[in-house]
Design an enzyme around this catalytic site. Structure first.
Site, mmCIF file in Angstrom:
data_model
loop_
_atom_site.group_PDB
_atom_site.id
_atom_site.type_symbol
_atom_site.label_atom_id
_atom_site.label_comp_id
_atom_site.label_asym_id
_atom_site.label_seq_id
_atom_site.Cartn_x
_atom_site.Cartn_y
_atom_site.Cartn_z
ATOM 1 C CG HIS A 166 -1.941 -0.859 1.168
ATOM 2 N ND1 HIS A 166 -2.446 -1.772 2.161
ATOM 3 C CD2 HIS A 166 -3.032 -1.091 0.357
ATOM 4 C CE1 HIS A 166 -3.368 -2.447 2.100
ATOM 5 N NE2 HIS A 166 -3.816 -1.944 0.839
ATOM 6 C CB CYS A 253 -2.960 -1.860 8.693
ATOM 7 S SG CYS A 253 -1.428 -1.687 7.739
#
Ligand code: CIR
Length: 263
Positions: A166, A253
């Site tokens: 990401h 996250c």
């Protein structure tokens, strides 16, 4: 008050037994679920220590990666947007998050085209940066643009480095003008106009930290970067991340961070 790093609330989900089956780019070992839970409790305690209210959702064994709640939604001061994860096994996590956010926001929108995961979105005080990646595509970004532009946000699409899960695997917001980033990401020029602090060479795995109110919460075990951040005046809290890291997960996250609109 800076909406991009000052928050009254966070949502987390406990890692379940199924976390052993979570997605990973490279198999570096199976997460120890007890240790994962210990780290998760430390993480929640760090968030709470800033005065924030933390909702801890129960594990859902249908979703091995369900504890990485950031990927399922984007929370802004005016509205929440349910994402559309690019990983097929994670698509259902978005629907799971919807009723939770509907309890907190009057306005909950939904991505219905393409794919986008929260881990690719960096909200700064002046714009929303989104890295295209294997999980986030142009259609998803355009869909998000349509949803947030009427609320005054501008979106800039950039590139997550190849081989990196990401965008925020490689960067974090430290304050309204400062970003912590790996050299490989910063070299792309995507942070022009910001002050950039590089993570120390060899410590790229700690680029995923979070600024949460007064704290910078970073994964334990990156002493050179910690020293750089302390010298820059940040108040650091380390949290063990060895088990989440086996699933390519880090500090951002594990939570949705936001201040819901006043009722
Ligand atoms: C995945 O591959 O989707 C999970 N194992 C890790 C997700 C990490 N989330 C994030 O960086 N926002």
């Amino acid at each position: 008050m800076s909406f991009s790093y000052t928050f009254t609330h966070a949502i987390c989900r406990r890692p379940g037994a199924a976390a052993t089956k979570g997605l990973r780019a490279v198999d570096t070992g199976t997460p120890d679920t007890d240790l994962f839970l210990e780290h998760h409790a430390d993480y929640i305690a760090a968030l709470q220590s800033t005065g924030a209210h933390v909702t801890e959702l129960a594990a859902d064994e249908a979703f091995p990666d369900g504890c990485f709640v950031e990927d399922a939604a984007l929370c802004l001061p005016e509205l929440a947007v349910i994402m559309r994860p690019g990983a097929p096994t994670r698509l259902g996590e978005a629907a799971l998050m919807k009723p939770v956010l509907e309890g907190l926001y009057a306005n909950v929108a939904e991505i219905t085209r393409g794919h986008i995961e929260g881990g690719d979105i960096l909200v700064t005080e002046r714009e929303i940066l989104i890295g295209s990646s294997d999980r986030t595509d142009a259609q998803g970004v355009e869909n998000l643009r349509e949803i947030v532009t009427p609320h005054g946000y501008s979106i800039r699409m950039v590139q997550t480095p190849p081989g990196v899960l990401h965008f925020k695997t490689d960067c974090s917001l430290l304050d309204a003008r400062t970003i912590l980033a790996t050299k490989r990401l910063a070299a792309s020029g995507c942070f022009e106009g910001y002050d950039v602090i590089h993570v120390a060479d060899g410590e790229e795995a700690c680029a995923n930290t979070i600024r949460f109110n007064n704290l910078v919460i970073m994964p334990a075990g990156f002493p050179k970067t910690r020293a750089i951040l302390e010298a820059a005046g940040y108040d650091i809290r380390e949290v063990g991340n060895s088990e989440a890291a086996k699933l390519d997960g880090g500090m951002s996250c594990l939570s949705l961070r936001f201040s819901p609109p006043a009722a």
